[in-house]
Design a protein around this motif. Sequence first.
Motif, mmCIF file in Angstrom:
data_model
loop_
_atom_site.group_PDB
_atom_site.id
_atom_site.type_symbol
_atom_site.label_atom_id
_atom_site.label_comp_id
_atom_site.label_asym_id
_atom_site.label_seq_id
_atom_site.Cartn_x
_atom_site.Cartn_y
_atom_site.Cartn_z
ATOM 1 N N ASN A 58 0.854 -1.189 0.000
ATOM 2 C CA ASN A 58 0.000 0.000 0.000
ATOM 3 C C ASN A 58 0.893 1.242 0.000
ATOM 4 O O ASN A 58 1.258 1.757 1.051
ATOM 5 N N PRO A 59 1.258 1.737 -1.181
ATOM 6 C CA PRO A 59 2.191 2.871 -1.235
ATOM 7 C C PRO A 59 1.650 4.139 -0.604
ATOM 8 O O PRO A 59 2.418 4.920 -0.041
ATOM 9 N N ALA A 63 3.660 6.156 2.298
ATOM 10 C CA ALA A 63 4.030 7.567 2.197
ATOM 11 C C ALA A 63 3.636 8.312 3.465
ATOM 12 O O ALA A 63 4.418 9.124 4.004
ATOM 13 N N LEU A 64 2.439 8.042 3.984
ATOM 14 C CA LEU A 64 2.000 8.665 5.229
ATOM 15 C C LEU A 64 2.873 8.217 6.398
ATOM 16 O O LEU A 64 3.295 9.039 7.224
ATOM 17 N N LEU A 103 11.732 2.465 -1.827
ATOM 18 C CA LEU A 103 12.919 3.304 -1.627
ATOM 19 C C LEU A 103 12.664 4.727 -2.107
ATOM 20 O O LEU A 103 13.132 5.694 -1.497
ATOM 21 N N THR A 104 11.927 4.876 -3.192
ATOM 22 C CA THR A 104 11.601 6.214 -3.695
ATOM 23 C C THR A 104 10.718 6.963 -2.710
ATOM 24 O O THR A 104 10.922 8.159 -2.452
ATOM 25 N N LEU A 105 9.737 6.278 -2.133
ATOM 26 C CA LEU A 105 8.867 6.911 -1.141
ATOM 27 C C LEU A 105 9.658 7.322 0.099
ATOM 28 O O LEU A 105 9.427 8.398 0.662
ATOM 29 N N ALA A 106 10.581 6.485 0.514
ATOM 30 C CA ALA A 106 11.408 6.823 1.671
ATOM 31 C C ALA A 106 12.272 8.044 1.376
ATOM 32 O O ALA A 106 12.398 8.955 2.200
ATOM 33 N N ALA A 107 12.866 8.076 0.200
ATOM 34 C CA ALA A 107 13.709 9.211 -0.164
ATOM 35 C C ALA A 107 12.906 10.506 -0.203
ATOM 36 O O ALA A 107 13.401 11.576 0.173
#
Length: 501
Positions: A58-59, A63-64, A103-107
């Motif tokens: 669940n991206p 993100a939240l 990894l993109t969401l974390a960045a």
Amino acid sequence: MESKATFHPRRIRTGALTALVALLVLCGAASAQPLSSLRMVNYFPSQDGWGSMWWNWNPAQMALDFKRIGALHANAVRIIVSASAFGFPHPSQTMESRLERTLTLAAAAHLRVQLTLFNEWREYEDVADSRTWAAEVLAPLRGSPRIAYVDLHNELPSSAPALAWARAMVPFVQSIDGGIPVTVSTSVSSGVAPLRALSTALAGDPPNLYDVHYYGKAADAYAVLAQARALAGGLPLVVGETGFATDPSYGWAGGLEPATSSLDSYQDYYFRTVELATRVLGLPPAAPWILYDMPGQGGTRWGFHMGILHTDGAPKPAATAIADAFAGTPLSSSFNNGFEQSAGHPALPALWRRWLGRDARFAVDRTVAHSGRASARISDARGNHLTGCPAFYAAPIATIQTGATYTASVWARGRSTLGESRVVLAWTDAGGHYISSSNSRSLPHGDSPWTRLSVSAQPPPGASAVEIDLQVCESPGTTWFDDVGFSPTAGTIAARRTRRG
């Protein structure tokens, strides 16, 4: 919602693996950032732990969640890859795409990722397929500055097959990941023997750092982590997991009042104690397990309650302790010294346990106080110096170091007292075993006004932790205690030794 990834039956051939490794080596190197600056939180979504995080990916929720982690002053998040969910020995393209997106969401939330591999996996004799899987998972990530370090295996057992697997895998992954630091985590909750076995096994090809997990007694954290730092032999040491479950079934909750407020207070105290230990030892802040409470996850009732946030994102008191540790601000050393926090029915002081709880009447008294609005009260105490003295006891938030002198004090008041009413320093070793006690003078018998009692002593040989006992022995009257103090002191006074009550 995606269905479970299926295993790919094919096996990569030796020549193909060699080509893949060569491709990895040609890619760029990781951007080095000091591990000493790491401020990490362990992560699963509240409703989807372990492999379910990937099956029910669940991206939007991620993100939240990553924003919430960043709000704690964190700069890293631990992401755990399930071998069974990804597919072994060949990860599915779907799962690799989800990892890249994670990894993109974390960045985007300014978080680097600690990537843990080989979770839910125990096939230690299968080194060839292990190398294949690791190479394919890491191929798109070689040298990525988004990754803080790779933990090859969560809490690797100390068995011979597991250690042999680590000896084969650590140098292999170091050779292909483009300079990303590599480790294998282990638990030191019951002592440093697992880390000793791991460091011995990897002496020929050491990892780039050691990652230890600590869930032991709060007061022992400094001593155990100091031993772990010594065993690391100059390599960086990270405390990759620590925590306390806010549930009465949790082992370290024994003796605490089972009320939610009591356990929430103790979780906050636990984190402040462990974080003080890492700070004094010059280690990065310990990483809390875990962000959220996780109903239905973890396999045990208490496993549902390890979060520093409730399932809806509301913070527990421990979240403030973690934010302070990550921000580098002073950590509160309070351990309910004034007995203003209470829990249970009848009301008892939060954080303080009872010794010989059936041999006296214990309570918080909100009609009598030296300062504030409350005190701790012990009445009708039985016991003696052979059977033990009833007491409230708690460990101060402190690091106990050889050669230092420590002072505990308390204000006490008596009514119709006899026997002994005093403050005691009870010394224990790194295993939590009692060594000896140092005690103050007793409150005078009869009725007495508020009187300051204190004791100062140096730790005896072998001591690594201390508890403060507020003892009342062989007294049919009532003793009130308030405003407990604890600090290192330059002065030394002779301390009488007594058997602990």
